[in-house]
Design a protein around this motif. Sequence first.
Motif, PDB file in Angstrom:
ATOM      1  N   VAL B 144     -54.425  69.272  13.406  1.00 56.44           N
ATOM      2  CA  VAL B 144     -55.063  68.089  13.974  1.00 56.44           C
ATOM      3  C   VAL B 144     -53.999  66.998  14.099  1.00 56.44           C
ATOM      4  O   VAL B 144     -53.462  66.525  13.104  1.00 56.44           O
ATOM      5  CB  VAL B 144     -56.232  67.617  13.080  1.00 56.44           C
ATOM      6  N   TYR B 145     -53.679  66.662  15.364  1.00 58.34           N
ATOM      7  CA  TYR B 145     -52.631  65.680  15.644  1.00 58.34           C
ATOM      8  C   TYR B 145     -53.226  64.483  16.394  1.00 58.34           C
ATOM      9  O   TYR B 145     -54.100  64.653  17.241  1.00 58.34           O
ATOM     10  CB  TYR B 145     -51.561  66.286  16.562  1.00 58.34           C
ATOM     11  N   SER B 154     -55.459  56.799  23.248  1.00 55.63           N
ATOM     12  CA  SER B 154     -55.101  57.888  22.349  1.00 55.63           C
ATOM     13  C   SER B 154     -56.315  58.731  22.029  1.00 55.63           C
ATOM     14  O   SER B 154     -57.456  58.311  22.253  1.00 55.63           O
ATOM     15  CB  SER B 154     -54.496  57.335  21.061  1.00 55.63           C
ATOM     16  N   MET B 155     -56.043  59.938  21.567  1.00 57.38           N
ATOM     17  CA  MET B 155     -57.120  60.781  21.080  1.00 57.38           C
ATOM     18  C   MET B 155     -56.611  61.633  19.929  1.00 57.38           C
ATOM     19  O   MET B 155     -55.425  61.600  19.594  1.00 57.38           O
ATOM     20  CB  MET B 155     -57.719  61.626  22.203  1.00 57.38           C
ATOM     21  N   VAL B 156     -57.508  62.361  19.315  1.00 55.25           N
ATOM     22  CA  VAL B 156     -57.155  63.232  18.197  1.00 55.25           C
ATOM     23  C   VAL B 156     -57.532  64.651  18.607  1.00 55.25           C
ATOM     24  O   VAL B 156     -58.672  64.901  19.001  1.00 55.25           O
ATOM     25  CB  VAL B 156     -57.909  62.814  16.918  1.00 55.25           C
ATOM     26  N   VAL B 157     -56.546  65.555  18.568  1.00 54.23           N
ATOM     27  CA  VAL B 157     -56.781  66.894  19.112  1.00 54.23           C
ATOM     28  C   VAL B 157     -56.528  67.962  18.045  1.00 54.23           C
ATOM     29  O   VAL B 157     -55.470  67.983  17.422  1.00 54.23           O
ATOM     30  CB  VAL B 157     -55.859  67.170  20.322  1.00 54.23           C
ATOM     31  N   PRO B 158     -57.490  68.863  17.834  1.00 56.47           N
ATOM     32  CA  PRO B 158     -57.230  70.012  16.967  1.00 56.47           C
ATOM     33  C   PRO B 158     -56.577  71.136  17.773  1.00 56.47           C
ATOM     34  O   PRO B 158     -57.245  71.932  18.411  1.00 56.47           O
ATOM     35  CB  PRO B 158     -58.635  70.409  16.481  1.00 56.47           C
ATOM     36  N   ALA B 220     -48.502  74.852  21.627  1.00 48.84           N
ATOM     37  CA  ALA B 220     -49.953  75.016  21.536  1.00 48.84           C
ATOM     38  C   ALA B 220     -50.406  76.053  22.551  1.00 48.84           C
ATOM     39  O   ALA B 220     -49.944  76.063  23.697  1.00 48.84           O
ATOM     40  CB  ALA B 220     -50.656  73.687  21.781  1.00 48.84           C
ATOM     41  N   VAL B 221     -51.311  76.923  22.097  1.00 46.99           N
ATOM     42  CA  VAL B 221     -51.909  77.917  22.997  1.00 46.99           C
ATOM     43  C   VAL B 221     -53.419  77.718  23.068  1.00 46.99           C
ATOM     44  O   VAL B 221     -54.106  78.413  23.810  1.00 46.99           O
ATOM     45  CB  VAL B 221     -51.577  79.362  22.547  1.00 46.99           C
ATOM     46  N   GLY B 222     -53.904  76.760  22.275  1.00 46.91           N
ATOM     47  CA  GLY B 222     -55.338  76.529  22.282  1.00 46.91           C
ATOM     48  C   GLY B 222     -55.691  75.170  21.729  1.00 46.91           C
ATOM     49  O   GLY B 222     -54.827  74.428  21.232  1.00 46.91           O
ATOM     50  N   LEU B 223     -56.961  74.827  21.839  1.00 48.88           N
ATOM     51  CA  LEU B 223     -57.493  73.626  21.194  1.00 48.88           C
ATOM     52  C   LEU B 223     -58.949  73.883  20.858  1.00 48.88           C
ATOM     53  O   LEU B 223     -59.613  74.678  21.528  1.00 48.88           O
ATOM     54  CB  LEU B 223     -57.297  72.379  22.060  1.00 48.88           C
ATOM     55  N   TYR B 224     -59.402  73.246  19.828  1.00 53.28           N
ATOM     56  CA  TYR B 224     -60.775  73.464  19.376  1.00 53.28           C
ATOM     57  C   TYR B 224     -61.076  74.951  19.181  1.00 53.28           C
ATOM     58  O   TYR B 224     -62.173  75.418  19.484  1.00 53.28           O
ATOM     59  CB  TYR B 224     -61.776  72.857  20.359  1.00 53.28           C
ATOM     60  N   GLY B 225     -60.095  75.713  18.694  1.00 55.39           N
ATOM     61  CA  GLY B 225     -60.313  77.129  18.418  1.00 55.39           C
ATOM     62  C   GLY B 225     -60.411  78.015  19.646  1.00 55.39           C
ATOM     63  O   GLY B 225     -60.655  79.210  19.535  1.00 55.39           O
TER      64      GLY B 225
END
Lengths: 205, 331
Positions: B144-145, B154-158, B220-225
């Motif tokens: 989580v960055y 800005s946002m917060v991305v898993p 990164a290869v994904g976000l939110y699983g």
Amino acid sequence: MTRGSLSLIKAVVILACTLPFLFLAARAFGLGSLGANPVQEVLHTLGKTGLNLLLITLTVTPARRLTGMNWLVALRRSLGLAAFFYVLLHATTYAALDLGFAWSTLLEDVTRRPYITVGFAALLLMIPLAVTSTNAMQRRLGRRWLTLHRATYVIAVLGVTHYFWQVKVTTLEPLVYTFILVVLLGYRARGWLAKRERRTIADPA
Amino acid sequence: MLIKKPEDIRPSEITSESDYLKRRDLLKAALATGLLPSAAGFAQQPAQLPADSNAERTPPYGGAQSFTDVAQWPDNPDLEPSAFEDVTSYNNYYEFGTGKSDPARYAHTLEPHPWDVTIDGEAEHTGTYALEDLLAPHPLEERVYRFRCVEAWSMVVPWVGFPLGDLLKRFNPTAKAKYVQFFTLNDPDQMPGVRYPVLRWPYREGLTIEEAMHPLTLIAVGLYGQVLPNQNGAPLRLVVPWKYGFKSIKSIVGIRFSETQPATSWNIANAREYGFYSNVNPEVDHPRWSQASERVLGGGLFSARVPTLMFNGYEEQVAHLYDGLDLRANY
């Protein structure tokens, strides 16, 4: 054009001017969405609508001359006032929603960020024009009214500059606005040049 | 008959027996402290793309659309991730248009498989590799960055990914590899936006080798699983959380190791406004707007801006990379 149909057209124009605001309000209150960055969306929609209306106001005179539909001039005040209200709402959104009335930040922005300085100047210049837009003021000021309201040209230049100056890269849209502005001002410039030439011929000093 | 003496090994290069025996201990210690990746697969060299690239290719992770085997990053902060809807609908990805909603609307034409990545420049193993082969050995982590755009939102991305450094090491960069440059796909058939000269295409970005090898720097290869949506830079992108978002290049097809500082698209577009480093820094304003505060997405119409943090809140981890560097001059 009868008085009645002119009043009807005027009413329709005023209603049309409120539509962008009504749509925005509807989106803000849950009918649709303002997206991930609602403050920015409201800010940009209000600013863009203000700029659009300002340029539409400037098309009234050329449209009247080119088509001979002199009654069009009766719509100019409504359009100009609508432009002013959108610009005012745009600036209020910036100060209230975006900056949360952080006056020191606002002051810093107005004095140090050229595109905001230019936008703020446009807003300030619109105030006397809005105040003097009534028939009574027009009568009172006489010829000076016309001179004063030529400030619209300056406001339009400031408005387009404000827009162009804050985009990150030059895309088609700011170029289109610039082009329209150049055409509208060019039309006036041509008229003035022709007039001056006629005067010179009539009165060779 | 002349017998050639093997002179290519100088005595000084011969490892002493005691050092040789210490080697295992060192490796064990490195593994234990996390200095070396623990997966055995990292030792292997990446396989070159088969000459017959029309061969049937399996997408990365067997074509799964969501990840099942993802470890939680131990350093995950106590931050509420932004809404999935916001993360995937408010994007800057000019290859699909300059509007924020353009990428979500138009990026469906991007084809993330089959995907090749070309490695060149100052490294021992260069060439074109199949993405599935490049990704295979790397265990995935959810991190989580905070993500801070240069436009002051800005946002917060898993994210789901792995450290870029682990990938780069496999190509054995040489001592001359001082910088790493990255390139995005540049295909007008898949990306309508590249028909307009808005930026220098292909989009390119760069890092110093130290930045690239920093453990926070992520592929990164994904976000939110889930597998990265196209508008977020499928099938693989960079995430450098202490730099402005435009440094985190999307849909990477090229990685180049270089000795000199590489060109970057935003720097080419406007050098006065976008420097090579582009570290998040509340004290150094963009020439046209302030960077002192930011608007966190998802806050609604009446949320206040929040102060921007030095290095986007990663100061403790990354400030040492810039010791002695004037951050005002090197913006």
